[in-house]
Design a protein around this motif. Sequence first.
Motif, mmCIF file in Angstrom:
data_model
loop_
_atom_site.group_PDB
_atom_site.id
_atom_site.type_symbol
_atom_site.label_atom_id
_atom_site.label_comp_id
_atom_site.label_asym_id
_atom_site.label_seq_id
_atom_site.Cartn_x
_atom_site.Cartn_y
_atom_site.Cartn_z
ATOM 1 N N PRO A 163 0.849 -1.199 0.000
ATOM 2 C CA PRO A 163 0.000 0.000 0.000
ATOM 3 C C PRO A 163 0.883 1.247 0.000
ATOM 4 N N ILE A 164 0.370 2.298 -0.556
ATOM 5 C CA ILE A 164 1.112 3.551 -0.635
ATOM 6 C C ILE A 164 0.185 4.662 -0.138
ATOM 7 N N ILE A 165 0.121 4.769 1.181
ATOM 8 C CA ILE A 165 -0.838 5.633 1.860
ATOM 9 C C ILE A 165 -0.163 6.938 2.267
ATOM 10 N N MET A 166 -0.721 8.044 1.820
ATOM 11 C CA MET A 166 -0.226 9.364 2.171
ATOM 12 C C MET A 166 -1.237 10.038 3.104
ATOM 13 N N ALA A 167 -0.739 10.868 3.972
ATOM 14 C CA ALA A 167 -1.626 11.605 4.880
ATOM 15 C C ALA A 167 -2.501 12.555 4.063
ATOM 16 N N SER A 168 -3.741 12.684 4.493
ATOM 17 C CA SER A 168 -4.636 13.624 3.818
ATOM 18 C C SER A 168 -4.396 15.032 4.338
ATOM 19 N N ASN A 169 -4.924 15.994 3.609
ATOM 20 C CA ASN A 169 -4.896 17.387 4.040
ATOM 21 C C ASN A 169 -6.250 18.001 3.708
ATOM 22 N N LYS A 170 -6.460 19.222 4.101
ATOM 23 C CA LYS A 170 -7.780 19.839 3.908
ATOM 24 C C LYS A 170 -8.145 20.007 2.432
ATOM 25 N N PHE A 171 -7.167 19.957 1.538
ATOM 26 C CA PHE A 171 -7.439 20.134 0.117
ATOM 27 C C PHE A 171 -7.746 18.825 -0.609
ATOM 28 N N ASN A 172 -7.327 17.679 -0.040
ATOM 29 C CA ASN A 172 -7.547 16.423 -0.750
ATOM 30 C C ASN A 172 -8.380 15.395 0.013
ATOM 31 N N GLU A 173 -8.919 15.768 1.167
ATOM 32 C CA GLU A 173 -9.717 14.815 1.961
ATOM 33 C C GLU A 173 -10.875 14.227 1.158
ATOM 34 N N ASP A 174 -11.637 15.092 0.484
ATOM 35 C CA ASP A 174 -12.781 14.608 -0.293
ATOM 36 C C ASP A 174 -12.329 13.769 -1.488
ATOM 37 N N TYR A 175 -11.235 14.172 -2.123
ATOM 38 C CA TYR A 175 -10.686 13.425 -3.256
ATOM 39 C C TYR A 175 -10.301 12.013 -2.833
ATOM 40 N N LEU A 176 -9.596 11.888 -1.718
ATOM 41 C CA LEU A 176 -9.177 10.568 -1.235
ATOM 42 C C LEU A 176 -10.382 9.727 -0.810
ATOM 43 N N LYS A 177 -11.370 10.377 -0.214
ATOM 44 C CA LYS A 177 -12.592 9.671 0.182
ATOM 45 C C LYS A 177 -13.311 9.121 -1.059
ATOM 46 N N THR A 178 -13.376 9.900 -2.118
ATOM 47 C CA THR A 178 -13.996 9.453 -3.362
ATOM 48 C C THR A 178 -13.226 8.282 -3.966
ATOM 49 N N LYS A 179 -11.897 8.371 -3.959
ATOM 50 C CA LYS A 179 -11.088 7.265 -4.495
ATOM 51 C C LYS A 179 -11.359 5.979 -3.717
ATOM 52 N N LYS A 180 -11.477 6.091 -2.416
ATOM 53 C CA LYS A 180 -11.699 4.908 -1.578
ATOM 54 C C LYS A 180 -13.117 4.371 -1.731
ATOM 55 N N GLU A 181 -14.092 5.226 -1.542
ATOM 56 C CA GLU A 181 -15.480 4.784 -1.460
ATOM 57 C C GLU A 181 -16.143 4.510 -2.817
ATOM 58 N N LEU A 182 -15.751 5.262 -3.853
ATOM 59 C CA LEU A 182 -16.426 5.110 -5.139
ATOM 60 C C LEU A 182 -15.579 4.436 -6.207
ATOM 61 N N MET A 183 -14.256 4.455 -6.030
ATOM 62 C CA MET A 183 -13.372 3.867 -7.038
ATOM 63 C C MET A 183 -12.681 2.600 -6.544
ATOM 64 N N GLY A 184 -12.925 2.230 -5.285
ATOM 65 C CA GLY A 184 -12.399 0.976 -4.750
ATOM 66 C C GLY A 184 -10.932 0.978 -4.385
ATOM 67 N N HIS A 185 -10.316 2.149 -4.302
ATOM 68 C CA HIS A 185 -8.895 2.195 -3.923
ATOM 69 C C HIS A 185 -8.724 1.690 -2.487
ATOM 70 N N MET A 186 -7.666 0.956 -2.268
ATOM 71 C CA MET A 186 -7.413 0.303 -0.986
ATOM 72 C C MET A 186 -6.597 1.215 -0.072
ATOM 73 N N ILE A 187 -7.266 2.281 0.391
ATOM 74 C CA ILE A 187 -6.615 3.241 1.283
ATOM 75 C C ILE A 187 -7.393 3.392 2.564
#
Length: 187
Positions: A163-187
Amino acid sequence: MRIHISNVAKLPTKFGEFKIQSFQEGIKEHLVIFKEPIGDIPLIRIHSECLTGDSLGSLKCDCGEQLEYALVNIADSGGMVIYLRQEGRNIGLFNKVNAYALQDKGLDTIEANHQLGFQEDERNYEIVNYILDYFDIKKIHLLTNNPKKIESLSGIEIVKRWPIIMASNKFNEDYLKTKKELMGHMI
């Protein structure tokens, strides 16, 4: 698929000394950045171009951080980054900027792509199999969170997915959530 392959050149970087080679597929010119020895089961990162994240340090995504993480680890242990020229999930820089503008208005990354007439992800990984075969690589340790990258590899044994997990920030929290919840990314 007709592929043209460049010579190998040295590439000293702030992460370490690598070698670089280009694989030209039509108008796309992909890169392989590698550290020898590549090894029998190399560490591989399949990375799609992200000018805003990779070069400009954008905080809207985690792309640049993922690329740096891969280069640091590959510099230490050998392996390669397969850098695919597929900007903005292969919608191009112009459309990516338009998608960013739609995201600024509240759409998520998938909705923005759909609004512009694209699928959520237009990328193609066919060239990766060609490159791995060219280097005679049959088994890998894969640095990814993206299940589509895993599914795209044919004839390649993935010994371990890192896994290649990076800390979220206020600018990418929603983007990372979308990748995980809607695109199936394993984060």
